[in-house]
Enzyme design. Structure first.
Site: not given
Length: 377
Positions: A180-182, A284
Protein backbone atom coordinates in the site's frame (compact mmCIF):
# COMPACT_ATOMS: atom_id res chain seq x y z
CA UNK A 1 15.34 -15.14 -15.93
CA UNK A 2 12.24 -15.14 -18.05
CA UNK A 3 12.25 -18.68 -19.33
CA UNK A 4 9.11 -18.19 -21.38
CA UNK A 5 10.96 -16.37 -24.15
CA UNK A 6 14.61 -16.86 -23.21
CA UNK A 7 15.19 -13.22 -22.36
CA UNK A 8 17.85 -12.65 -19.73
CA UNK A 9 17.37 -9.77 -17.35
CA UNK A 10 20.41 -9.26 -15.17
CA UNK A 11 19.40 -6.08 -13.34
CA UNK A 12 16.42 -5.17 -11.22
CA UNK A 13 13.43 -5.41 -13.58
CA UNK A 14 11.50 -3.06 -11.29
CA UNK A 15 13.89 -0.16 -11.85
CA UNK A 16 12.14 3.13 -11.29
CA UNK A 17 12.31 6.14 -13.57
CA UNK A 18 14.66 7.86 -11.14
CA UNK A 19 17.45 5.65 -12.50
CA UNK A 20 17.22 7.64 -15.75
CA UNK A 21 17.08 11.09 -14.16
CA UNK A 22 20.01 13.49 -14.17
CA UNK A 23 21.82 11.70 -16.96
CA UNK A 24 25.21 13.17 -17.79
CA UNK A 25 26.04 12.91 -21.50
CA UNK A 26 28.95 10.60 -22.35
CA UNK A 27 31.02 10.71 -25.53
CA UNK A 28 29.60 8.52 -28.29
CA UNK A 29 32.82 6.54 -28.65
CA UNK A 30 32.45 5.04 -25.17
CA UNK A 31 33.23 1.33 -25.21
CA UNK A 32 34.32 -1.39 -22.84
CA UNK A 33 32.85 0.33 -19.80
CA UNK A 34 34.89 3.54 -19.99
CA UNK A 35 34.19 6.94 -21.49
CA UNK A 36 36.74 8.86 -23.56
CA UNK A 37 37.99 10.63 -20.45
CA UNK A 38 38.74 7.33 -18.76
CA UNK A 39 35.83 7.53 -16.34
CA UNK A 40 34.18 4.24 -15.48
CA UNK A 41 30.62 3.52 -16.57
CA UNK A 42 28.32 1.20 -14.66
CA UNK A 43 25.80 -1.23 -16.05
CA UNK A 44 22.34 -0.58 -14.60
CA UNK A 45 20.28 -2.82 -16.82
CA UNK A 46 20.91 -5.59 -19.34
CA UNK A 47 18.55 -7.57 -21.54
CA UNK A 48 19.36 -10.07 -24.30
CA UNK A 49 16.97 -10.16 -27.26
CA UNK A 50 15.64 -13.66 -27.89
CA UNK A 51 16.15 -15.52 -31.14
CA UNK A 52 12.63 -14.75 -32.32
CA UNK A 53 13.01 -11.01 -31.85
CA UNK A 54 11.64 -8.96 -34.74
CA UNK A 55 13.57 -5.87 -35.81
CA UNK A 56 12.42 -3.15 -33.43
CA UNK A 57 13.65 0.31 -32.48
CA UNK A 58 15.65 0.15 -29.28
CA UNK A 59 13.48 2.78 -27.56
CA UNK A 60 10.37 0.65 -28.17
CA UNK A 61 12.27 -2.49 -27.20
CA UNK A 62 13.35 -1.05 -23.84
CA UNK A 63 9.89 0.35 -23.17
CA UNK A 64 8.74 -3.27 -22.79
CA UNK A 65 11.48 -4.04 -20.29
CA UNK A 66 11.92 -0.99 -18.06
CA UNK A 67 9.15 -0.65 -15.51
CA UNK A 68 7.40 2.69 -15.00
CA UNK A 69 9.37 4.53 -17.63
CA UNK A 70 8.44 6.41 -20.79
CA UNK A 71 9.65 6.34 -24.36
CA UNK A 72 10.66 9.97 -24.09
CA UNK A 73 12.86 9.24 -21.07
CA UNK A 74 14.50 6.31 -22.88
CA UNK A 75 15.18 8.55 -25.88
CA UNK A 76 16.81 11.08 -23.57
CA UNK A 77 19.04 8.31 -22.23
CA UNK A 78 20.02 7.36 -25.77
CA UNK A 79 20.77 11.00 -26.62
CA UNK A 80 23.00 11.13 -23.53
CA UNK A 81 24.94 8.12 -24.83
CA UNK A 82 23.72 5.77 -22.13
CA UNK A 83 21.97 3.10 -24.23
CA UNK A 84 24.31 0.44 -25.57
CA UNK A 85 23.89 -2.45 -27.99
CA UNK A 86 26.61 -5.08 -28.00
CA UNK A 87 29.02 -2.81 -26.16
CA UNK A 88 28.55 0.32 -28.28
CA UNK A 89 26.30 3.34 -27.66
CA UNK A 90 23.33 3.59 -30.02
CA UNK A 91 20.63 6.12 -30.82
CA UNK A 92 16.91 5.64 -30.37
CA UNK A 93 16.39 4.50 -33.95
CA UNK A 94 18.80 1.57 -33.64
CA UNK A 95 16.94 -1.61 -34.55
CA UNK A 96 17.34 -4.47 -32.10
CA UNK A 97 17.88 -7.88 -33.72
CA UNK A 98 18.01 -11.44 -32.31
CA UNK A 99 20.85 -11.96 -29.86
CA UNK A 100 21.57 -8.27 -29.28
CA UNK A 101 22.74 -7.39 -25.79
CA UNK A 102 21.12 -4.09 -24.83
CA UNK A 103 22.41 -2.29 -21.73
CA UNK A 104 21.86 0.94 -19.86
CA UNK A 105 25.20 2.44 -18.80
CA UNK A 106 25.46 5.31 -16.32
CA UNK A 107 28.35 7.20 -14.74
CA UNK A 108 27.46 6.08 -11.22
CA UNK A 109 27.14 2.64 -9.64
CA UNK A 110 23.77 1.13 -8.86
CA UNK A 111 22.54 1.81 -5.37
CA UNK A 112 23.17 -1.05 -2.98
CA UNK A 113 19.71 -2.53 -2.50
CA UNK A 114 20.67 -4.96 0.27
CA UNK A 115 18.00 -4.86 2.97
CA UNK A 116 19.40 -3.93 6.37
CA UNK A 117 17.58 -4.61 9.63
CA UNK A 118 16.44 -1.42 11.37
CA UNK A 119 14.79 -1.14 14.77
CA UNK A 120 11.49 0.41 13.68
CA UNK A 121 8.34 -0.30 15.75
CA UNK A 122 5.72 -2.50 14.11
CA UNK A 123 2.04 -2.90 14.93
CA UNK A 124 1.73 -6.67 14.56
CA UNK A 125 -1.93 -7.68 14.41
CA UNK A 126 -1.24 -11.41 13.96
CA UNK A 127 1.81 -13.64 13.69
CA UNK A 128 2.55 -17.36 13.45
CA UNK A 129 5.23 -19.51 11.84
CA UNK A 130 3.98 -18.74 8.34
CA UNK A 131 2.94 -15.11 8.17
CA UNK A 132 2.43 -11.75 9.82
CA UNK A 133 -0.36 -9.24 9.47
CA UNK A 134 0.86 -5.68 9.98
CA UNK A 135 -1.14 -2.49 10.58
CA UNK A 136 1.03 0.05 8.76
CA UNK A 137 0.91 3.69 9.87
CA UNK A 138 0.64 6.47 7.30
CA UNK A 139 4.03 7.90 6.38
CA UNK A 140 5.90 4.59 6.45
CA UNK A 141 7.29 3.54 3.05
CA UNK A 142 6.64 -0.13 2.44
CA UNK A 143 9.65 -1.10 0.34
CA UNK A 144 13.06 0.51 -0.30
CA UNK A 145 13.23 2.43 -3.56
CA UNK A 146 14.70 5.52 -5.12
CA UNK A 147 14.98 8.13 -2.40
CA UNK A 148 13.82 5.75 0.34
CA UNK A 149 16.52 3.16 0.90
CA UNK A 150 16.15 3.05 4.69
CA UNK A 151 13.43 3.39 7.29
CA UNK A 152 10.92 1.24 5.42
CA UNK A 153 8.54 -1.50 6.49
CA UNK A 154 10.85 -4.07 4.91
CA UNK A 155 13.74 -2.82 7.05
CA UNK A 156 11.50 -3.07 10.11
CA UNK A 157 10.52 -6.64 9.19
CA UNK A 158 14.18 -7.58 8.85
CA UNK A 159 14.70 -6.42 12.43
CA UNK A 160 11.53 -8.06 13.73
CA UNK A 161 12.54 -11.40 12.19
CA UNK A 162 16.29 -11.07 12.77
CA UNK A 163 16.38 -14.20 14.95
CA UNK A 164 14.50 -16.31 12.41
CA UNK A 165 17.21 -18.26 10.50
CA UNK A 166 14.77 -19.13 7.72
CA UNK A 167 13.82 -15.54 6.92
CA UNK A 168 16.12 -13.68 4.54
CA UNK A 169 14.85 -10.13 3.88
CA UNK A 170 16.80 -10.10 0.61
CA UNK A 171 15.08 -13.24 -0.69
CA UNK A 172 12.19 -12.29 -3.02
CA UNK A 173 10.51 -15.63 -2.27
CA UNK A 174 9.51 -14.37 1.18
CA UNK A 175 8.25 -11.06 2.52
CA UNK A 176 5.56 -8.67 1.32
CA UNK A 177 2.68 -10.26 -0.56
CA UNK A 178 1.17 -6.89 -1.56
CA UNK A 179 1.79 -3.19 -0.93
CA UNK A 180 0.00 0.00 0.00
CA UNK A 181 1.16 3.57 -0.57
CA UNK A 182 3.40 5.44 1.84
CA UNK A 183 0.66 7.80 3.02
CA UNK A 184 -2.04 5.13 3.16
CA UNK A 185 -2.53 3.38 6.49
CA UNK A 186 -3.78 -0.11 7.17
CA UNK A 187 -3.34 -3.85 6.86
CA UNK A 188 -0.69 -5.81 4.99
CA UNK A 189 0.18 -9.52 5.01
CA UNK A 190 3.81 -10.71 5.03
CA UNK A 191 4.91 -14.26 4.22
CA UNK A 192 7.65 -15.90 6.27
CA UNK A 193 8.12 -18.90 3.97
CA UNK A 194 8.27 -19.33 0.17
CA UNK A 195 5.29 -21.69 0.25
CA UNK A 196 3.22 -19.18 2.22
CA UNK A 197 4.08 -16.38 -0.20
CA UNK A 198 3.19 -18.52 -3.21
CA UNK A 199 -0.17 -19.58 -1.80
CA UNK A 200 -1.07 -16.09 -0.60
CA UNK A 201 0.05 -14.59 -3.88
CA UNK A 202 -2.23 -16.96 -5.79
CA UNK A 203 -5.18 -15.78 -3.71
CA UNK A 204 -4.46 -12.14 -4.54
CA UNK A 205 -4.03 -13.04 -8.21
CA UNK A 206 -7.26 -15.03 -8.29
CA UNK A 207 -9.09 -12.26 -6.40
CA UNK A 208 -10.12 -14.57 -3.57
CA UNK A 209 -8.46 -12.41 -0.92
CA UNK A 210 -10.71 -9.81 0.71
CA UNK A 211 -9.68 -6.17 1.02
CA UNK A 212 -11.80 -3.19 1.99
CA UNK A 213 -10.66 0.39 2.37
CA UNK A 214 -12.22 3.45 4.00
CA UNK A 215 -11.75 6.70 2.13
CA UNK A 216 -12.95 10.27 2.59
CA UNK A 217 -13.50 11.74 -0.87
CA UNK A 218 -14.62 15.08 -2.22
CA UNK A 219 -18.21 15.50 -3.34
CA UNK A 220 -21.60 14.00 -2.68
CA UNK A 221 -22.46 10.82 -4.57
CA UNK A 222 -25.88 10.65 -6.17
CA UNK A 223 -25.95 6.87 -5.71
CA UNK A 224 -25.30 4.78 -2.61
CA UNK A 225 -22.95 2.35 -4.33
CA UNK A 226 -21.26 1.77 -7.63
CA UNK A 227 -18.36 0.24 -9.56
CA UNK A 228 -15.49 1.86 -11.42
CA UNK A 229 -14.01 -0.12 -14.31
CA UNK A 230 -11.05 1.37 -16.12
CA UNK A 231 -7.53 0.38 -17.02
CA UNK A 232 -4.83 1.96 -14.89
CA UNK A 233 -1.43 2.92 -16.25
CA UNK A 234 1.25 5.55 -15.91
CA UNK A 235 0.00 9.04 -16.72
CA UNK A 236 1.89 10.17 -19.84
CA UNK A 237 1.76 13.78 -18.60
CA UNK A 238 2.93 13.06 -15.04
CA UNK A 239 5.05 9.99 -14.36
CA UNK A 240 4.33 10.15 -10.62
CA UNK A 241 0.61 9.73 -11.18
CA UNK A 242 -1.55 6.96 -12.60
CA UNK A 243 -4.20 7.60 -15.22
CA UNK A 244 -7.40 5.74 -16.11
CA UNK A 245 -7.90 4.46 -19.66
CA UNK A 246 -10.93 2.83 -21.33
CA UNK A 247 -11.44 -0.84 -20.37
CA UNK A 248 -10.97 -1.94 -23.99
CA UNK A 249 -7.81 0.13 -24.38
CA UNK A 250 -4.38 -1.42 -24.81
CA UNK A 251 -3.07 1.15 -22.35
CA UNK A 252 -2.78 0.27 -18.65
CA UNK A 253 -3.98 -2.82 -16.82
CA UNK A 254 -7.53 -3.94 -16.09
CA UNK A 255 -8.79 -2.53 -12.78
CA UNK A 256 -12.11 -2.72 -10.93
CA UNK A 257 -13.10 -0.86 -7.75
CA UNK A 258 -16.46 -1.33 -6.01
CA UNK A 259 -17.60 1.39 -3.60
CA UNK A 260 -20.49 2.16 -1.28
CA UNK A 261 -21.38 5.23 0.74
CA UNK A 262 -20.94 4.97 4.52
CA UNK A 263 -21.70 8.54 5.58
CA UNK A 264 -22.39 11.82 3.80
CA UNK A 265 -21.09 15.20 4.93
CA UNK A 266 -22.46 17.35 2.11
CA UNK A 267 -19.14 18.43 0.62
CA UNK A 268 -17.25 15.19 1.28
CA UNK A 269 -18.33 11.55 1.60
CA UNK A 270 -17.00 8.65 3.61
CA UNK A 271 -16.99 5.55 1.43
CA UNK A 272 -15.89 1.94 1.57
CA UNK A 273 -13.94 0.59 -1.41
CA UNK A 274 -13.61 -3.09 -2.24
CA UNK A 275 -10.80 -3.98 -4.58
CA UNK A 276 -11.35 -6.57 -7.25
CA UNK A 277 -7.88 -5.90 -8.62
CA UNK A 278 -4.82 -4.37 -7.01
CA UNK A 279 -3.19 -1.79 -9.26
CA UNK A 280 -0.86 1.03 -8.24
CA UNK A 281 -2.88 3.96 -6.83
CA UNK A 282 -6.05 2.15 -7.89
CA UNK A 283 -8.53 3.79 -5.50
CA UNK A 284 -6.85 7.18 -5.79
CA UNK A 285 -6.88 7.13 -9.60
CA UNK A 286 -10.39 5.65 -9.93
CA UNK A 287 -11.93 8.15 -7.52
CA UNK A 288 -10.31 11.08 -9.31
CA UNK A 289 -11.52 9.64 -12.60
CA UNK A 290 -15.16 9.78 -11.48
CA UNK A 291 -14.78 13.27 -10.05
CA UNK A 292 -14.29 12.40 -6.37
CA UNK A 293 -10.57 12.73 -5.48
CA UNK A 294 -9.53 11.62 -2.02
CA UNK A 295 -9.45 14.41 0.55
CA UNK A 296 -5.88 15.73 0.89
CA UNK A 297 -4.55 13.58 -1.96
CA UNK A 298 -2.17 16.17 -3.36
CA UNK A 299 -1.00 14.04 -6.27
CA UNK A 300 -4.56 13.69 -7.56
CA UNK A 301 -5.81 17.18 -6.77
CA UNK A 302 -7.55 16.40 -3.48
CA UNK A 303 -5.61 19.04 -1.55
CA UNK A 304 -7.64 21.77 -3.27
CA UNK A 305 -11.05 22.92 -2.05
CA UNK A 306 -13.23 21.16 -4.63
CA UNK A 307 -16.66 21.45 -2.97
CA UNK A 308 -18.22 23.96 -0.63
CA UNK A 309 -18.32 27.70 -0.18
CA UNK A 310 -15.45 30.13 -0.66
CA UNK A 311 -15.95 31.97 2.63
CA UNK A 312 -13.08 32.69 4.98
CA UNK A 313 -14.80 30.59 7.65
CA UNK A 314 -15.00 27.55 5.36
CA UNK A 315 -11.44 28.05 4.17
CA UNK A 316 -10.24 28.10 7.77
CA UNK A 317 -12.23 24.94 8.49
CA UNK A 318 -10.63 23.12 5.54
CA UNK A 319 -7.18 24.30 6.64
CA UNK A 320 -7.83 22.84 10.10
CA UNK A 321 -8.95 19.58 8.50
CA UNK A 322 -5.78 19.42 6.44
CA UNK A 323 -3.72 19.98 9.56
CA UNK A 324 -5.51 17.13 11.34
CA UNK A 325 -4.90 14.70 8.48
CA UNK A 326 -2.11 15.96 6.20
CA UNK A 327 -2.20 12.98 3.85
CA UNK A 328 -4.67 11.23 1.56
CA UNK A 329 -7.60 10.04 3.69
CA UNK A 330 -7.30 6.34 2.82
CA UNK A 331 -7.11 3.39 5.19
CA UNK A 332 -6.85 -0.34 4.40
CA UNK A 333 -9.37 -1.35 7.04
CA UNK A 334 -10.00 -5.05 6.46
CA UNK A 335 -7.97 -7.94 5.07
CA UNK A 336 -9.08 -11.52 4.60
CA UNK A 337 -7.51 -14.64 3.13
CA UNK A 338 -7.18 -18.39 3.55
CA UNK A 339 -4.29 -19.41 5.77
CA UNK A 340 -1.61 -20.88 3.49
CA UNK A 341 -0.89 -23.84 5.80
CA UNK A 342 -4.12 -24.61 7.69
CA UNK A 343 -6.67 -23.50 5.10
CA UNK A 344 -8.53 -21.54 7.78
CA UNK A 345 -10.38 -18.43 6.62
CA UNK A 346 -8.84 -15.45 8.41
CA UNK A 347 -10.21 -11.92 8.58
CA UNK A 348 -8.63 -8.89 10.23
CA UNK A 349 -9.76 -5.33 10.84
CA UNK A 350 -7.79 -2.22 11.75
CA UNK A 351 -9.93 0.65 13.09
CA UNK A 352 -9.44 4.09 11.59
CA UNK A 353 -6.19 5.71 12.78
CA UNK A 354 -6.40 8.81 14.94
CA UNK A 355 -5.84 11.31 12.13
CA UNK A 356 -8.64 9.99 9.92
CA UNK A 357 -10.98 9.44 12.85
CA UNK A 358 -10.44 13.04 13.99
CA UNK A 359 -10.93 14.31 10.44
CA UNK A 360 -14.24 12.50 10.03
CA UNK A 361 -15.50 13.65 13.41
CA UNK A 362 -14.62 17.24 12.53
CA UNK A 363 -16.65 16.99 9.32
CA UNK A 364 -19.49 15.34 11.22
CA UNK A 365 -19.68 18.25 13.65
CA UNK A 366 -19.30 20.83 10.90
CA UNK A 367 -22.11 19.54 8.73
CA UNK A 368 -24.34 19.15 11.80
CA UNK A 369 -23.72 22.83 12.57
CA UNK A 370 -24.47 23.85 8.99
CA UNK A 371 -27.70 21.88 9.05
CA UNK A 372 -28.73 23.44 12.34
CA UNK A 373 -27.81 26.97 11.17
CA UNK A 374 -28.41 27.29 7.41
CA UNK A 375 -26.75 30.72 7.28
CA UNK A 376 -23.48 29.35 8.61
CA UNK A 377 -20.78 29.19 5.94
Amino acid sequence: MDTSDNRLITADDEMELDELEGLQPVVSSCEDGEDSAGGELYEHFRVVADQGQQLLRVDKFLLDHLRDTSRNRIQQAADAGCIYANGKPVKSNYRVKPGDVVTLMLDRPRHDTTIEAEDIPLDVVFEDDYLLVINKPAGLVVHPGCGNYHGTLVNALAWHLRDNPDYDPNDPEVGLVHRIDKDTSGLLVVAKTPEAKTKLGIQFFNKTSRRRYNALVWGNFQEDEGTVVGNIGRDPKDRLRMAVFPPDSEAGKHAVTHYRVLERFGYVTLIECRLETGRTHQIRAHMRHIGHPLFMDERYGGHEILWGTRSSTYNAFIHNCQTLCPRQALHARTLGFQHPATGEEMDFEAPLPEDMAALIEKWRKYIAGVTASPRQS
